[in-house]
Design a protein around this motif. Structure first.
Motif, short mmCIF file in Angstrom:
data_model
loop_
_atom_site.label_atom_id
_atom_site.label_comp_id
_atom_site.label_asym_id
_atom_site.label_seq_id
_atom_site.Cartn_x
_atom_site.Cartn_y
_atom_site.Cartn_z
N VAL A 146 0.86 -1.18 0.00
CA VAL A 146 0.00 0.00 0.00
C VAL A 146 0.90 1.23 0.00
N LEU A 147 0.61 2.18 -0.90
CA LEU A 147 1.31 3.45 -0.96
C LEU A 147 0.46 4.52 -0.29
N GLY A 148 1.06 5.25 0.66
CA GLY A 148 0.36 6.32 1.35
C GLY A 148 0.98 7.66 1.04
N GLN A 149 0.13 8.67 0.76
CA GLN A 149 0.60 10.02 0.45
C GLN A 149 -0.32 11.02 1.16
N VAL A 150 0.29 11.93 1.91
CA VAL A 150 -0.47 12.94 2.65
C VAL A 150 -0.21 14.30 2.03
N SER A 151 -1.24 15.09 1.84
CA SER A 151 -1.14 16.45 1.31
C SER A 151 -2.01 17.37 2.15
N CYS A 152 -1.78 18.69 2.02
CA CYS A 152 -2.54 19.64 2.81
C CYS A 152 -2.78 20.92 2.01
N GLU A 153 -3.83 21.66 2.41
CA GLU A 153 -4.13 22.95 1.80
C GLU A 153 -5.00 23.76 2.76
N LEU A 154 -4.95 25.08 2.58
CA LEU A 154 -5.75 25.97 3.42
C LEU A 154 -7.15 26.13 2.81
N VAL A 155 -8.18 25.84 3.60
CA VAL A 155 -9.57 25.92 3.12
C VAL A 155 -10.41 26.58 4.21
N SER A 156 -11.64 26.82 3.86
CA SER A 156 -12.59 27.36 4.84
C SER A 156 -13.13 26.21 5.70
N PRO A 157 -13.33 26.42 6.99
CA PRO A 157 -13.80 25.32 7.85
C PRO A 157 -15.28 25.06 7.66
N LYS A 158 -15.72 23.96 8.25
CA LYS A 158 -17.15 23.64 8.23
C LYS A 158 -17.90 24.60 9.16
N PRO A 159 -19.14 24.94 8.81
CA PRO A 159 -19.87 25.94 9.64
C PRO A 159 -20.09 25.48 11.08
N ASN A 160 -20.34 24.19 11.30
CA ASN A 160 -20.62 23.71 12.66
C ASN A 160 -19.34 23.47 13.46
N ARG A 161 -18.16 23.45 12.78
CA ARG A 161 -16.88 23.26 13.47
C ARG A 161 -15.90 24.28 12.92
N ALA A 162 -16.02 25.50 13.41
CA ALA A 162 -15.25 26.60 12.86
C ALA A 162 -13.80 26.59 13.30
N THR A 163 -13.47 25.88 14.39
CA THR A 163 -12.10 25.90 14.92
C THR A 163 -11.38 24.57 14.74
N GLU A 164 -11.90 23.71 13.89
CA GLU A 164 -11.28 22.39 13.69
C GLU A 164 -10.90 22.22 12.22
N GLY A 165 -9.77 21.57 12.04
CA GLY A 165 -9.34 21.24 10.68
C GLY A 165 -10.14 20.08 10.12
N ILE A 166 -9.81 19.73 8.88
CA ILE A 166 -10.57 18.69 8.16
C ILE A 166 -9.62 17.55 7.81
N LEU A 167 -10.09 16.34 8.07
CA LEU A 167 -9.36 15.12 7.69
C LEU A 167 -10.15 14.39 6.62
N PHE A 168 -9.45 13.95 5.59
CA PHE A 168 -10.11 13.25 4.49
C PHE A 168 -9.26 12.04 4.11
N PHE A 169 -9.91 10.87 4.03
CA PHE A 169 -9.23 9.61 3.70
C PHE A 169 -9.81 9.06 2.41
N ASN A 170 -8.95 8.56 1.56
CA ASN A 170 -9.39 8.02 0.28
C ASN A 170 -8.53 6.81 -0.06
N LEU A 171 -9.15 5.67 -0.20
CA LEU A 171 -8.47 4.42 -0.57
C LEU A 171 -8.88 4.03 -1.98
N GLU A 172 -7.92 3.71 -2.82
CA GLU A 172 -8.18 3.33 -4.21
C GLU A 172 -7.70 1.90 -4.44
N LEU A 173 -8.57 1.12 -5.07
CA LEU A 173 -8.23 -0.26 -5.45
C LEU A 173 -8.10 -0.30 -6.97
N SER A 174 -6.89 -0.32 -7.44
CA SER A 174 -6.64 -0.26 -8.89
C SER A 174 -6.54 -1.67 -9.47
#
Length: 440
Positions: free
Chosen positions: A55-83
């Protein structure tokens, strides 16, 4: 493209081996496959090998606007691809049930367990936060995808460094790695998934099932736990009924395996950080083991060079003296030479012998007149220059070749034709005479 199904004989063979507490790769029932972790040149890139599963893992980041209900928390996003590169059973551009299940399990294991401090990802409350994206690519499918994916995700997050940021009023300044050192993520704990396969309706239990064992299993139990023995998530699939004692046994095994894997991850991260600080070579290319093709291997041994000069003098003293120098070469003829005493070279008389052979051949060669007399009257009777016969001959032993003009060839053909007709007529006359004698 569908995967090749197992035959009934293969299924019976696997189940019979499991009943006898044996596995195809030689492991015991509770043994885990070897784990190998390698890092790329960039932060947040890693490859985790669990047996043949990669399994190859790659982490990236960018500055975005937060979610309205969680204005002081960052966002985590996970994506698994089966090629399809990992297995022909996976189709590109299509989310299968297995892929959806694995993605949800990863989110519950890593995001819902609060292993990462999301509040530390906030830059400006309600305006700017960091979005951390973890992309996992399955390179080879050898069984137990969820365990390898969870290890790759947590290793990539621990290895990742985000750019440093400063806030002055409403102005946000983003610094490059050359200006300021990148900042690691704030990680509270490392949850790791451990899978258990059940066979014969829960009678037999295997840890870390392979691909073939996953095809014949009746149920699967996945437990995510950290090294503090805190269960982060648990999931059972397959429709089998498990007893309380079986779950407790699996949780104890999970605690032992998680502690071993966590120690391995920490050692790999410390080793990579040490190499980067010392300025050594790092990356995927450097992590590949140096495999030699040659069959013979000579180990390096130290050589003593203290008495080299004395040994060389002893060798020179014991060596035999060289023979006397040879005389200068003698040139008998152009292109030939003789060194020292020896038999005289006869190649120098080559030109004289060649002249003698030419004189002898001229004396022995017959004249053209004698050859034409031997061939018959036809060549002698021709007096015109056009009808002259040409004879080519090099010696008496070779065959004589006669070249005649076209007129002589036609005359000879006509005479031969007339002779044949005359012979036929004489033959017919003799037959008639013999017939007349018989009548009388």
């Amino acid at each position: 493209m569908k995967e090749t199904p197992l035959s009934n004989c293969e299924k019976r063979f696997l189940l019979r081996a499991i009943e006898e507490r044996k596995r195809l790769d030689g492991r015991q029932c509770y043994d885990y496959r070897n784990i190998r972790i390698s890092f790329g040149t960039d932060y947040g890139c890693c490859i985790v090998e669990l047996g043949k599963t990669r399994v190859l893992g790659q982490v990236s980041c960018e500055l975005v606007s937060p979610k309205p209900n969680r204005a002081t928390e960052g966002i985590l996003f996970f994506n698994l691809e089966l090629s399809p590169m990992a297995s022909p059973a996976f189709e590109p551009g299509r989310q299968s049930e297995l892929l959806v299940k694995l993605n949800r399990l990863l989110e519950r294991c890593l995001r819902n367990s609060k292993c990462i401090d999301t509040e530390s990802l906030c830059v400006v409350a309600g305006e700017k936060v960091w979005q951390i994206r973890v992309d996992l690519h399955l390179l080879n499918h050898g069984g137990n995808i969820i365990d390898a994916a969870s290890i790759a995700a947590i290793v990539a997050l621990c290895h990742f460094r985000r750019p440093d940021v400063s806030v002055q009023g409403e102005e946000v300044t983003l610094y490059t790695p050359e200006e300021r050192d990148p900042v690691p993520l704030s990680i509270h704990h490392m949850p790791i998934c451990i899978s258990f396969a059940f066979f014969k309706q829960g009678t037999y239990l295997l840890v870390d099932p392979s691909e073939q064992e996953e095809r014949v299993m009746d149920g699967l139990l996945v437990i995510a736990m950290n090294k503090h023995r805190e269960i982060c998530t648990i999931q059972s699939s397959g429709g089998i009924m498990l007893l309380k004692d079986q779950v407790l046994v699996c949780s104890k095994i999970t605690g032992v395996k998680v502690a071993e894997i966590t120690e391995l991850i920490q050692k790999a991260l410390a080793n990579d950080q040490k190499v980067r600080k010392e300025g050594g070579k790092f990356g995927f290319a450097e992590s590949i083991p140096n495999q030699r093709i040659t069959a013979f291997k000579i180990e390096q041994s130290p050589i003593d060079t203290d008495d080299v000069q004395e040994r060389a003098e002893e060798i020179i003293a014991k060596a035999t003296s060289p023979s006397e120098a040879l005389a200068n070469p003698v040139l008998w003829a152009p292109g030939t030479a003789q060194i020292g005493e020896g038999v005289e070279n006869s190649w120098g008389d080559f030109e004289e012998s060649e002249k003698e052979e030419e004189e002898i051949s001229e004396e022995k060669s017959p004249t053209t007149e004698d050859q034409t007399m031997e061939m018959g009257d036809t060549s002698v009777g021709t007096k015109n220059k056009k009808d002259e016969t040409i004879v080519l001959s090099d010696s008496e032993e070779e065959d004589v070749i006669i070249l005649e003009p076209e007129g002589a060839q036609k005359n000879r053909a006509e005479t031969s034709y007339r002779q044949d007709i005359a012979s036929k007529k004489t033959g017919s006359k003799k037959k008639r005479k013999s017939c007349s004698y018989k009548k009388h």
